[in-house]
Design a protein around this motif. Structure first.
Motif, PDB file in Angstrom:
ATOM      1  N   VAL A  99       0.839  -1.203   0.000  1.00 44.37           N
ATOM      2  CA  VAL A  99       0.000   0.000   0.000  1.00 44.37           C
ATOM      3  C   VAL A  99       0.873   1.252   0.000  1.00 44.37           C
ATOM      4  CG1 VAL A  99      -1.755   1.285   1.271  1.00 44.37           C
ATOM      5  CG2 VAL A  99      -1.868  -1.207   1.174  1.00 44.37           C
ATOM      6  N   ILE A 100       1.905   1.264   0.819  1.00 43.39           N
ATOM      7  CA  ILE A 100       2.827   2.403   0.861  1.00 43.39           C
ATOM      8  C   ILE A 100       3.492   2.596  -0.498  1.00 43.39           C
ATOM      9  CG2 ILE A 100       4.978   3.243   1.882  1.00 43.39           C
ATOM     10  CD1 ILE A 100       4.150   1.915   4.482  1.00 43.39           C
ATOM     11  N   ALA A 101       3.846   1.484  -1.156  1.00 49.44           N
ATOM     12  CA  ALA A 101       4.496   1.575  -2.465  1.00 49.44           C
ATOM     13  C   ALA A 101       3.627   2.291  -3.485  1.00 49.44           C
ATOM     14  CB  ALA A 101       4.851   0.177  -2.967  1.00 49.44           C
ATOM     15  N   MET A 102       2.306   2.192  -3.337  1.00 48.24           N
ATOM     16  CA  MET A 102       1.398   2.809  -4.297  1.00 48.24           C
ATOM     17  C   MET A 102       1.436   4.336  -4.254  1.00 48.24           C
ATOM     18  SD  MET A 102       0.096   0.167  -5.839  1.00 48.24           S
ATOM     19  CE  MET A 102       1.756  -0.503  -5.592  1.00 48.24           C
ATOM     20  N   ALA A 103       2.074   4.920  -3.234  1.00 46.94           N
ATOM     21  CA  ALA A 103       2.176   6.375  -3.129  1.00 46.94           C
ATOM     22  C   ALA A 103       3.280   6.933  -4.011  1.00 46.94           C
ATOM     23  CB  ALA A 103       2.415   6.781  -1.677  1.00 46.94           C
ATOM     24  N   GLY A 104       4.097   6.082  -4.598  1.00 51.21           N
ATOM     25  CA  GLY A 104       5.218   6.545  -5.402  1.00 51.21           C
ATOM     26  C   GLY A 104       4.786   7.193  -6.702  1.00 51.21           C
ATOM     27  N   ASN A 147      -8.739   1.169  -2.923  1.00 49.31           N
ATOM     28  CA  ASN A 147      -8.657   2.539  -3.448  1.00 49.31           C
ATOM     29  C   ASN A 147      -7.230   2.883  -3.862  1.00 49.31           C
ATOM     30  OD1 ASN A 147     -11.387   3.025  -3.015  1.00 49.31           O
ATOM     31  ND2 ASN A 147     -11.066   3.943  -0.993  1.00 49.31           N
ATOM     32  N   ALA A 148      -6.256   2.483  -3.039  1.00 50.28           N
ATOM     33  CA  ALA A 148      -4.850   2.761  -3.357  1.00 50.28           C
ATOM     34  C   ALA A 148      -4.404   1.974  -4.578  1.00 50.28           C
ATOM     35  CB  ALA A 148      -3.968   2.422  -2.156  1.00 50.28           C
ATOM     36  N   TYR A 149      -4.827   0.709  -4.668  1.00 48.15           N
ATOM     37  CA  TYR A 149      -4.431  -0.123  -5.806  1.00 48.15           C
ATOM     38  C   TYR A 149      -5.059   0.378  -7.112  1.00 48.15           C
ATOM     39  CZ  TYR A 149      -2.768  -3.535  -2.330  1.00 48.15           C
ATOM     40  OH  TYR A 149      -2.093  -4.157  -1.290  1.00 48.15           O
ATOM     41  N   VAL A 150      -6.322   0.787  -7.053  1.00 45.56           N
ATOM     42  CA  VAL A 150      -6.994   1.308  -8.250  1.00 45.56           C
ATOM     43  C   VAL A 150      -6.296   2.571  -8.737  1.00 45.56           C
ATOM     44  CG1 VAL A 150      -9.117   2.402  -9.086  1.00 45.56           C
ATOM     45  CG2 VAL A 150      -9.252   0.309  -7.749  1.00 45.56           C
ATOM     46  N   ARG A 151      -5.934   3.428  -7.800  1.00 44.42           N
ATOM     47  CA  ARG A 151      -5.273   4.693  -8.135  1.00 44.42           C
ATOM     48  C   ARG A 151      -3.988   4.464  -8.918  1.00 44.42           C
ATOM     49  NH1 ARG A 151      -1.357   7.688  -5.109  1.00 44.42           N
ATOM     50  NH2 ARG A 151      -1.437   9.951  -5.463  1.00 44.42           N
ATOM     51  N   LYS A 152      -3.258   3.428  -8.576  1.00 43.22           N
ATOM     52  CA  LYS A 152      -1.976   3.163  -9.233  1.00 43.22           C
ATOM     53  C   LYS A 152      -2.128   2.300 -10.478  1.00 43.22           C
ATOM     54  CE  LYS A 152       2.440   2.950  -9.893  1.00 43.22           C
ATOM     55  NZ  LYS A 152       3.155   4.135 -10.418  1.00 43.22           N
ATOM     56  N   THR A 153      -2.901   1.217 -10.371  1.00 46.78           N
ATOM     57  CA  THR A 153      -2.921   0.220 -11.443  1.00 46.78           C
ATOM     58  C   THR A 153      -3.956   0.491 -12.525  1.00 46.78           C
ATOM     59  OG1 THR A 153      -4.546  -1.226 -10.356  1.00 46.78           O
ATOM     60  CG2 THR A 153      -2.235  -1.507  -9.738  1.00 46.78           C
ATOM     61  N   LEU A 178       0.577  -5.808 -14.409  1.00 49.84           N
ATOM     62  CA  LEU A 178      -0.706  -5.456 -13.797  1.00 49.84           C
ATOM     63  C   LEU A 178      -0.780  -3.999 -13.366  1.00 49.84           C
ATOM     64  CD1 LEU A 178      -1.374  -8.630 -11.598  1.00 49.84           C
ATOM     65  CD2 LEU A 178      -2.401  -8.036 -13.798  1.00 49.84           C
ATOM     66  N   GLY A 179       0.324  -3.262 -13.490  1.00 46.72           N
ATOM     67  CA  GLY A 179       0.305  -1.843 -13.167  1.00 46.72           C
ATOM     68  C   GLY A 179       0.715  -1.496 -11.758  1.00 46.72           C
ATOM     69  N   PHE A 180       1.103  -2.468 -10.943  1.00 45.38           N
ATOM     70  CA  PHE A 180       1.548  -2.181  -9.583  1.00 45.38           C
ATOM     71  C   PHE A 180       2.928  -1.529  -9.581  1.00 45.38           C
ATOM     72  CE2 PHE A 180      -1.671  -5.412  -8.856  1.00 45.38           C
ATOM     73  CZ  PHE A 180      -2.303  -4.970  -7.713  1.00 45.38           C
ATOM     74  N   ALA A 181       3.698  -1.741 -10.625  1.00 43.97           N
ATOM     75  CA  ALA A 181       5.019  -1.131 -10.766  1.00 43.97           C
ATOM     76  C   ALA A 181       5.136  -0.562 -12.174  1.00 43.97           C
ATOM     77  CB  ALA A 181       6.121  -2.149 -10.506  1.00 43.97           C
ATOM     78  N   ASP A 182       6.054   0.403 -12.329  1.00 38.83           N
ATOM     79  CA  ASP A 182       6.229   1.060 -13.627  1.00 38.83           C
ATOM     80  C   ASP A 182       7.351   0.445 -14.451  1.00 38.83           C
ATOM     81  OD1 ASP A 182       4.275   3.349 -13.342  1.00 38.83           O
ATOM     82  OD2 ASP A 182       5.511   3.707 -11.584  1.00 38.83           O
ATOM     83  N   ASP A 183       8.383  -0.026 -13.785  1.00 40.81           N
ATOM     84  CA  ASP A 183       9.506  -0.595 -14.533  1.00 40.81           C
ATOM     85  C   ASP A 183      10.367  -1.421 -13.578  1.00 40.81           C
ATOM     86  OD1 ASP A 183      11.166  -1.145 -16.681  1.00 40.81           O
ATOM     87  OD2 ASP A 183      11.158   0.929 -17.384  1.00 40.81           O
ATOM     88  N   ILE A 184      11.401  -2.030 -14.144  1.00 37.35           N
ATOM     89  CA  ILE A 184      12.275  -2.919 -13.385  1.00 37.35           C
ATOM     90  C   ILE A 184      13.656  -2.307 -13.259  1.00 37.35           C
ATOM     91  CG2 ILE A 184      13.298  -5.225 -13.301  1.00 37.35           C
ATOM     92  CD1 ILE A 184      10.900  -6.255 -14.799  1.00 37.35           C
ATOM     93  N   LEU A 185      14.212  -2.323 -12.079  1.00 37.79           N
ATOM     94  CA  LEU A 185      15.528  -1.764 -11.832  1.00 37.79           C
ATOM     95  C   LEU A 185      16.598  -2.479 -12.649  1.00 37.79           C
ATOM     96  CD1 LEU A 185      15.340  -1.399  -7.951  1.00 37.79           C
ATOM     97  CD2 LEU A 185      15.507   0.478  -9.578  1.00 37.79           C
TER      98      LEU A 185
END
Length: 275
Positions: A99-104, A147-153, A178-185
């Motif tokens: 959930v915290i990660a979704m604030a990025g 709500n946090a997951y929808v906002r990001k994904t 799935l949209g939880f992350a934008d890219d891979i390090l």
């Protein structure tokens, strides 16, 4: 009070020759291991440290999760922060940590990191009225997490709810898909090296991860698969039937090996209490 976060600063040399200060926030371990709920000190301390500086923030996460109230407040604080917040998951972002990660502003995952989402849980005691209140509370908390997951994904609430029901584990590729992350390090640097060596950019997928392989693990699916295999191999006991001598015996779906799938399931459930 045991802090689960730590701040560091790093001087960065820009292309124009100027130096800027990068703020780095490390979030490791259990979120609010001691107390956060009804705690006026810890949330205020985190907020003061967050607002003590300016500029962009890089947040490194490696956490199994923890207090959903703490995660919600940190999510709000980071979302309101005026600078850019880049989240980098180098190990695990599970449960409340996801959930915290979704604030990025951007979320990056290490190729060897994992993210896990599941339903919130609590402990309740009392009569049926208290149990009903606890269930209603969990439903409300789940909706707030969605709500946090929808906002990001951008995924539907129904799909996200299903993924939480199943306790879903995602590798970096699946999280990006799935949209939880934008890219891979580290991926872009590797692709750049491949191009210089004559490699083809066609190795990269449309989502930019550089790999078409992704993994999503569901605890419920694995449990169901295991139980199906046990029942197929050992048989499942059913209602008693009488043999030719009129003696009652349990009905078994396959060859009797001495232990039924029901016995094994009961044993596994007992073992899980101590894991």
């Amino acid at each position: 009070m045991k802090k689960f976060w730590n701040w560091k600063k790093r001087v960065v040399n820009q292309e124009n020759g100027q130096e800027t200060e990068e703020r780095i926030l490390f979030m490791n371990g259990v979120i609010a291991e001691e107390s956060w709920f009804d705690d006026d000190v810890t949330p205020a301390l985190f907020k003061d440290e967050l607002n003590a500086g300016t500029g962009d923030i890089t947040l490194w996460i490696n956490s199994p999760g923890g207090d959903c109230v703490a995660a919600a407040q940190i999510f709000n604080m980071l979302s309101e922060y005026p600078g850019k917040v880049t989240v980098k998951i180098d190990g695990l972002a599970a449960s409340a940590a996801s959930v915290i990660a979704m604030a990025g502003t951007e979320v990056w995952m290490s190729p060897v990191s994992m993210m896990m989402i599941h339903n919130p849980a609590t402990i309740a005691w009392g009569d049926h009225t208290e149990m009903k209140k606890a269930m209603e509370l969990l439903d409300a908390v789940k909706e707030s997490i969605i709500n946090a997951y929808v906002r990001k994904t951008g995924q539907s609430r129904a799909k996200l709810s299903h993924l939480m029901d199943a306790e879903t584990w995602m590798d970096a590729n699946k999280a990006v898909e799935l949209g939880f992350a934008d890219d891979i390090l580290f991926q872009k640097e590797e692709q750049g090296d491949d191009s210089e060596n004559g490699g083809s950019e066609n190795n990269r997928t449309e989502n930019g991860t550089g790999s078409s392989d992704s993994v999503m693990f569901s605890r419920r699916a694995v449990n169901n698969s295991l139980m199906n295999k046990l029942e197929k191999h050992y048989g499942k006991t059913g209602k008693s039937v009488k043999d030719q001598a009129g003696i009652s015996a349990p009905k078994v779906n396959s060859v009797d090996t001495g232990r039924s799938a029901d016995d094994l399931r009961e044993r596994l459930n007992f073992i899980k209490k101590f894991i």
